[in-house]
Enzyme design. Structure first.
Site, PDB file in Angstrom:
ATOM      1  CE  LYS A  75      -1.113  -7.220  -0.889  1.00  0.00           C
ATOM      2  NZ  LYS A  75      -0.877  -7.923   0.372  1.00  0.00           N
ATOM      3  CE  LYS A 111      -0.551  -4.345  -3.910  1.00  0.00           C
ATOM      4  NZ  LYS A 111       0.341  -3.588  -3.002  1.00  0.00           N
ATOM      5  NE  ARG A 164       4.495  -1.454   7.097  1.00  0.00           N
ATOM      6  CZ  ARG A 164       4.406  -2.790   7.081  1.00  0.00           C
ATOM      7  NH1 ARG A 164       4.821  -3.477   8.123  1.00  0.00           N
ATOM      8  NH2 ARG A 164       3.907  -3.406   6.033  1.00  0.00           N
ATOM      9  NE  ARG A 178       8.584  -1.364   3.715  1.00  0.00           N
ATOM     10  CZ  ARG A 178       7.372  -1.913   3.788  1.00  0.00           C
ATOM     11  NH1 ARG A 178       7.228  -3.136   4.252  1.00  0.00           N
ATOM     12  NH2 ARG A 178       6.332  -1.226   3.406  1.00  0.00           N
ATOM     13  NE  ARG A 189       9.433  -7.697  -6.426  1.00  0.00           N
ATOM     14  CZ  ARG A 189       9.646  -9.009  -6.458  1.00  0.00           C
ATOM     15  NH1 ARG A 189       8.696  -9.835  -6.062  1.00  0.00           N
ATOM     16  NH2 ARG A 189      10.801  -9.488  -6.868  1.00  0.00           N
ATOM     17  CG  ASP A 204       3.259  -0.891   3.598  1.00  0.00           C
ATOM     18  OD1 ASP A 204       3.869  -0.703   4.656  1.00  0.00           O
ATOM     19  OD2 ASP A 204       2.984  -2.035   3.169  1.00  0.00           O
ATOM     20  CD  GLU A 226       0.016  -4.197   0.792  1.00  0.00           C
ATOM     21  OE1 GLU A 226       0.321  -4.699   1.899  1.00  0.00           O
ATOM     22  OE2 GLU A 226       0.346  -4.705  -0.285  1.00  0.00           O
ATOM     23  CG  ASN A 253       0.725  -4.379   5.922  1.00  0.00           C
ATOM     24  OD1 ASN A 253       0.739  -5.381   5.244  1.00  0.00           O
ATOM     25  ND2 ASN A 253       1.101  -3.182   5.457  1.00  0.00           N
TER      26      ASN A 253
END
Length: 319
Positions: A126, A161, A211, A226, A234, A274, A282, A284
């Site tokens: 994050k 978050k 993504r 997404r 979301r 992302d 983000e 990941n």
């Protein structure tokens, strides 16, 4: 030489093989006749200054009812493995951190660990994006309720978050007039005892959360967009978002290449970033997903690209 591949992951019996990226990597590994050693974090240990694991040698099959078979159990010195994929899902808690120290023992003996254990510790998914400040939305990291409320007032519409979640869990949207703001902040920060991240809400989420997979610093040209369900903000597939395959646009490609250079420099061979509305959200690196989704939509094998790269490293290092 038969390559010995170790994989540290969550219980394999619980995965959804239709969308599990680790499963895709293991399928390609098996096609190449790798010997697969499956383990969980609890199986790692150190004895007399050497790192070991209680493993299960497995064979896998694309069968939705029974997708793996244990051939035999074997205790192994981790440095005897050529490659170890660290694919344990978040949270990145202290047990996760301890496991990276154990894996580092094998890394020092020449085993390739994906991703590099020290980078898994150093870069919170994050917070990682903040290193690329010109690409991110307005962002606040704090545990103070007063500061978050000021951030809401200024930006009018935000996402908040925790720093240690995944899959869209515990992500809240707060508008300036929201009467639930205080209780949401109290819940996320656990009454100001836990840090969280707040970011200006990006309306372009309706066009998808992109993504993008990056391997050895190079972005794959196709990404998964997404798309959120109706009345949802979301896009995470784990909570019902739908996947749409897209080619990366010029801006997102530029962002991906910039980040890719940093990832490669820090031993992060496989990552998923992302992007929403041209803004980086983000990075990941623990167990990036969406490999299966891209492979199912388009005739490209990301797993093959990844393993080709690893084999080149093995050949270069004469492992």
């Amino acid at each position: 030489m038969k390559i010995k591949l170790g994989v540290v992951m969550d219980p394999i019996e619980n995965i959804d093989i239709k969308k599990d990226s680790t499963f895709s990597i293991l399928l390609e590994s098996q096609k190449r006749n790798y010997k697969i050693y499956y383990m969980e974090i609890k199986d790692l240990y150190i004895y007399l200054n050497k790192a070991y694991a209680d493993t299960k040698i497995i064979k896998i099959t694309e069968n939705k009812n029974m997708w793996f078979d244990v051939i035999k159990k074997k205790k192994i010195l981790l440095s005897k493995l050529n490659i170890i994929f660290m694919r344990k899902d978040p949270p990145v808690n202290m047990e996760f951190i301890y496991s990276t120290y154990i894996l580092e023992f094998a890394e020092k003996m020449g085993t390739i660990i994906i991703n590099k254990p020290s980078s898994l510790r150093n870069f919170n998914e994050k917070l990682f994006s903040i290193l690329f400040s010109k690409f991110i939305p307005k962002t606040l990291v704090t545990r103070k309720k007063k500061k978050i409320k000021k951030f809401i007032k200024k930006n009018k519409d935000i996402i908040i978050k925790p720093l240690n979640g995944m899959g869209g869990k515990s992500i809240f949207r707060i508008k300036r007039e929201d009467l639930n703001a205080s209780v949401i902040i109290e819940t996320i920060t656990k009454n100001e005892s836990k840090y969280c991240i707040s970011q200006k809400y990006i309306k372009d989420i309706i066009n998808g959360d992109k993504r993008i997979i990056i391997i050895d610093g190079n972005p794959i040209e196709w990404c998964v967009s997404r798309m959120p369900k109706k009345d949802e903000y979301r896009g995470n597939l784990a909570i019902g978002g739908t996947a749409k395959l897209e080619k990366i646009n010029k801006r997102n490609l530029r962002i991906s290449k910039k980040i890719g250079k940093f990832l490669k420099k820090n031993g992060i061979l496989l990552a998923g970033i992302d992007i929403i509305g041209g803004k980086l959200i983000e990075i990941n690196i623990t167990s990036p997903t969406c490999i299966r989704e891209i492979e199912n939509f388009y005739s490209i094998s990301i797993s093959s690209i990844l393993l080709d790269k690893i084999e080149k490293i093995l050949k270069k290092n004469k492992l």
